[in-house]
Design a protein around this motif. Sequence first.
Motif, PDB file in Angstrom:
ATOM      1  N   GLU A   1      46.083  47.639  44.323  1.00  0.00           N
ATOM      2  CA  GLU A   1      45.542  46.476  45.027  1.00  0.00           C
ATOM      3  C   GLU A   1      44.663  47.018  46.147  1.00  0.00           C
ATOM      4  OE1 GLU A   1      48.059  43.043  46.019  1.00  0.00           O
ATOM      5  OE2 GLU A   1      47.376  43.301  48.087  1.00  0.00           O
ATOM      6  N   LEU A   2      43.373  46.783  46.051  1.00  0.00           N
ATOM      7  CA  LEU A   2      42.411  47.252  47.033  1.00  0.00           C
ATOM      8  C   LEU A   2      41.953  46.066  47.873  1.00  0.00           C
ATOM      9  CD1 LEU A   2      40.451  49.650  47.969  1.00  0.00           C
ATOM     10  CD2 LEU A   2      38.766  48.556  46.464  1.00  0.00           C
ATOM     11  N   VAL A   3      42.035  46.196  49.197  1.00  0.00           N
ATOM     12  CA  VAL A   3      41.551  45.143  50.086  1.00  0.00           C
ATOM     13  C   VAL A   3      40.505  45.730  51.024  1.00  0.00           C
ATOM     14  CG1 VAL A   3      43.656  43.767  49.961  1.00  0.00           C
ATOM     15  CG2 VAL A   3      43.444  45.516  51.715  1.00  0.00           C
ATOM     16  N   PHE A   4      39.580  44.904  51.443  1.00  0.00           N
ATOM     17  CA  PHE A   4      38.459  45.374  52.256  1.00  0.00           C
ATOM     18  C   PHE A   4      37.759  44.176  52.887  1.00  0.00           C
ATOM     19  CE2 PHE A   4      37.395  44.823  47.820  1.00  0.00           C
ATOM     20  CZ  PHE A   4      36.256  44.032  47.833  1.00  0.00           C
TER      21      PHE A   4
ATOM     22  N   ALA B   1      44.390  45.450  40.101  1.00  0.00           N
ATOM     23  CA  ALA B   1      44.383  45.970  38.735  1.00  0.00           C
ATOM     24  C   ALA B   1      45.807  46.370  38.367  1.00  0.00           C
ATOM     25  CB  ALA B   1      43.445  47.168  38.627  1.00  0.00           C
ATOM     26  N   LYS B   2      46.331  45.758  37.339  1.00  0.00           N
ATOM     27  CA  LYS B   2      47.687  46.037  36.861  1.00  0.00           C
ATOM     28  C   LYS B   2      47.642  46.150  35.350  1.00  0.00           C
ATOM     29  CE  LYS B   2      52.223  46.347  37.352  1.00  0.00           C
ATOM     30  NZ  LYS B   2      52.893  47.467  38.073  1.00  0.00           N
ATOM     31  N   GLY B   3      47.817  47.381  34.836  1.00  0.00           N
ATOM     32  CA  GLY B   3      47.616  47.571  33.410  1.00  0.00           C
ATOM     33  C   GLY B   3      46.161  47.311  33.075  1.00  0.00           C
ATOM     34  N   LYS B   4      45.926  46.466  32.110  1.00  0.00           N
ATOM     35  CA  LYS B   4      44.553  46.119  31.738  1.00  0.00           C
ATOM     36  C   LYS B   4      44.058  44.866  32.449  1.00  0.00           C
ATOM     37  CE  LYS B   4      44.028  49.411  28.677  1.00  0.00           C
ATOM     38  NZ  LYS B   4      43.050  50.509  28.858  1.00  0.00           N
ATOM     39  N   LYS B   5      44.945  44.173  33.147  1.00  0.00           N
ATOM     40  CA  LYS B   5      44.563  42.933  33.813  1.00  0.00           C
ATOM     41  C   LYS B   5      43.948  43.207  35.176  1.00  0.00           C
ATOM     42  CE  LYS B   5      48.033  40.086  31.482  1.00  0.00           C
ATOM     43  NZ  LYS B   5      49.203  39.160  31.660  1.00  0.00           N
ATOM     44  N   VAL B   6      42.856  42.516  35.460  1.00  0.00           N
ATOM     45  CA  VAL B   6      42.127  42.693  36.724  1.00  0.00           C
ATOM     46  C   VAL B   6      41.800  41.324  37.316  1.00  0.00           C
ATOM     47  CG1 VAL B   6      40.061  43.636  37.817  1.00  0.00           C
ATOM     48  CG2 VAL B   6      41.077  44.844  35.874  1.00  0.00           C
TER      49      VAL B   6
ATOM     50  N   TYR C   1      40.311  38.825  34.371  1.00  0.00           N
ATOM     51  CA  TYR C   1      39.942  39.272  33.024  1.00  0.00           C
ATOM     52  C   TYR C   1      40.838  40.420  32.582  1.00  0.00           C
ATOM     53  CZ  TYR C   1      37.499  43.360  35.001  1.00  0.00           C
ATOM     54  OH  TYR C   1      37.196  44.538  35.647  1.00  0.00           O
ATOM     55  N   LYS C   2      40.676  40.831  31.337  1.00  0.00           N
ATOM     56  CA  LYS C   2      41.474  41.917  30.775  1.00  0.00           C
ATOM     57  C   LYS C   2      40.548  42.991  30.228  1.00  0.00           C
ATOM     58  CE  LYS C   2      45.321  42.834  27.616  1.00  0.00           C
ATOM     59  NZ  LYS C   2      46.266  42.227  26.637  1.00  0.00           N
ATOM     60  N   ARG C   3      40.645  44.179  30.780  1.00  0.00           N
ATOM     61  CA  ARG C   3      39.837  45.304  30.306  1.00  0.00           C
ATOM     62  C   ARG C   3      40.192  45.638  28.856  1.00  0.00           C
ATOM     63  NH1 ARG C   3      40.774  50.343  32.755  1.00  0.00           N
ATOM     64  NH2 ARG C   3      42.888  49.750  33.323  1.00  0.00           N
ATOM     65  N   GLY C   4      39.177  45.900  28.061  1.00  0.00           N
ATOM     66  CA  GLY C   4      39.405  46.302  26.683  1.00  0.00           C
ATOM     67  C   GLY C   4      39.729  45.182  25.727  1.00  0.00           C
ATOM     68  N   SER C   5      39.794  43.936  26.223  1.00  0.00           N
ATOM     69  CA  SER C   5      40.075  42.799  25.345  1.00  0.00           C
ATOM     70  C   SER C   5      38.876  42.534  24.446  1.00  0.00           C
ATOM     71  CB  SER C   5      40.380  41.547  26.173  1.00  0.00           C
ATOM     72  OG  SER C   5      39.226  41.150  26.914  1.00  0.00           O
ATOM     73  N   ASN C   6      39.069  41.759  23.406  1.00  0.00           N
ATOM     74  CA  ASN C   6      37.961  41.418  22.501  1.00  0.00           C
ATOM     75  C   ASN C   6      36.836  40.731  23.259  1.00  0.00           C
ATOM     76  OD1 ASN C   6      39.275  42.499  20.272  1.00  0.00           O
ATOM     77  ND2 ASN C   6      40.216  40.539  19.698  1.00  0.00           N
TER      78      ASN C   6
ATOM     79  N   ARG D   1      34.684  47.563  56.461  1.00  0.00           N
ATOM     80  CA  ARG D   1      35.755  47.949  57.372  1.00  0.00           C
ATOM     81  C   ARG D   1      37.091  47.568  56.735  1.00  0.00           C
ATOM     82  NH1 ARG D   1      35.258  43.378  62.262  1.00  0.00           N
ATOM     83  NH2 ARG D   1      36.109  41.617  61.048  1.00  0.00           N
ATOM     84  N   ASN D   2      38.176  48.069  57.340  1.00  0.00           N
ATOM     85  CA  ASN D   2      39.531  47.729  56.885  1.00  0.00           C
ATOM     86  C   ASN D   2      39.711  47.946  55.379  1.00  0.00           C
ATOM     87  OD1 ASN D   2      40.018  47.017  59.529  1.00  0.00           O
ATOM     88  ND2 ASN D   2      39.911  44.816  59.183  1.00  0.00           N
ATOM     89  N   ILE D   3      39.333  49.110  54.899  1.00  0.00           N
ATOM     90  CA  ILE D   3      39.509  49.423  53.474  1.00  0.00           C
ATOM     91  C   ILE D   3      40.854  50.093  53.298  1.00  0.00           C
ATOM     92  CG2 ILE D   3      38.522  50.575  51.466  1.00  0.00           C
ATOM     93  CD1 ILE D   3      35.865  50.756  52.953  1.00  0.00           C
ATOM     94  N   LYS D   4      41.715  49.494  52.499  1.00  0.00           N
ATOM     95  CA  LYS D   4      43.021  50.086  52.244  1.00  0.00           C
ATOM     96  C   LYS D   4      43.482  49.741  50.827  1.00  0.00           C
ATOM     97  CE  LYS D   4      45.416  46.221  54.541  1.00  0.00           C
ATOM     98  NZ  LYS D   4      46.378  45.846  55.604  1.00  0.00           N
ATOM     99  N   ILE D   5      44.440  50.518  50.335  1.00  0.00           N
ATOM    100  CA  ILE D   5      44.838  50.372  48.942  1.00  0.00           C
ATOM    101  C   ILE D   5      46.334  50.521  48.816  1.00  0.00           C
ATOM    102  CG2 ILE D   5      44.598  52.832  48.328  1.00  0.00           C
ATOM    103  CD1 ILE D   5      43.221  51.812  45.707  1.00  0.00           C
ATOM    104  N   LYS D   6      46.903  49.801  47.876  1.00  0.00           N
ATOM    105  CA  LYS D   6      48.336  49.885  47.576  1.00  0.00           C
ATOM    106  C   LYS D   6      48.499  50.224  46.101  1.00  0.00           C
ATOM    107  CE  LYS D   6      51.044  46.511  48.930  1.00  0.00           C
ATOM    108  NZ  LYS D   6      51.712  45.178  48.953  1.00  0.00           N
ATOM    109  N   ARG D   7      49.296  51.227  45.808  1.00  0.00           N
ATOM    110  CA  ARG D   7      49.600  51.560  44.419  1.00  0.00           C
ATOM    111  C   ARG D   7      50.677  50.608  43.922  1.00  0.00           C
ATOM    112  NH1 ARG D   7      47.411  56.731  43.218  1.00  0.00           N
ATOM    113  NH2 ARG D   7      46.828  57.900  45.096  1.00  0.00           N
TER     114      ARG D   7
END
Length: 234
Positions: free
Chosen positions: A83-86, A168-173, A185-190, A227-233
């Motif tokens: 999860e990227l916030v900015f 981004a969690k698995g293929k879902k974004v 959306y889903k990466r790699g979906s049809n 500014r305020n760019i941070k990320i959570k795995r």
Amino acid sequence: MLQRTKIPLLFLLYYLIFPGIPPTMAQADGYEVLFDGKSMEKWRGKQSLGFPEKGWKIADGMLFLESSGGGDILTKEKFGDFELVFEFKLTEGANSGIKYFVDTLFKETTGKMMVNGPEYQIIDDFNYPGIKEDPNGLSSTAAAYLFYPLKNKTLHPHGEWNSGKIVAKGKKVSHWLNGKKVVSYKRGSNDFLDKKSKNKFKDDARYGELEEGHILLTDHGDKVYFRNIKIKRL
């Protein structure tokens, strides 16, 4: 009688370490700070291991492209589920973006190559030249660039701060803008692959398919503040 307000020890320590920088940048709730308002130690140039010596600048707790020639910059680390916030602030007519799941690979024949990835578009929807030529909104702010337009969008005009989020969690974004989910959306979906076959990324074989990759800020030669760019795995 006034009630004494208790201030958490974490915030007291934070203000001692980072005076003048908003507490939203504190490493809390699993977030890792990618830009602390002063240092770019967690970033590098796309074509080098170091940070560009020109183009990008830090001032008043903000990161921005002062002039073209700095090139794209990306995180030194790679991220999978995240999860990227900015926050970002546009100048009039500016264009930028944040890409994810990108990578630099080494080919013996040509040296380094870039594996491109999806992009959270950042652009002045009100003044950018040619924006009216995109009636479907595939190039507007917070869209998944050239893939998915937005729903329920509220963009503040240039000169004002906006908040963004990419999950981004698995293929879902999902893309978020000013507290609202605007793209999913889903990466790699049809559907994703069908859209890819009809845009300029059709020949990028691994576009959006990596399990993990770098976060990248684009250099389009325009001044956009971050500014305020941070990320959570996740």
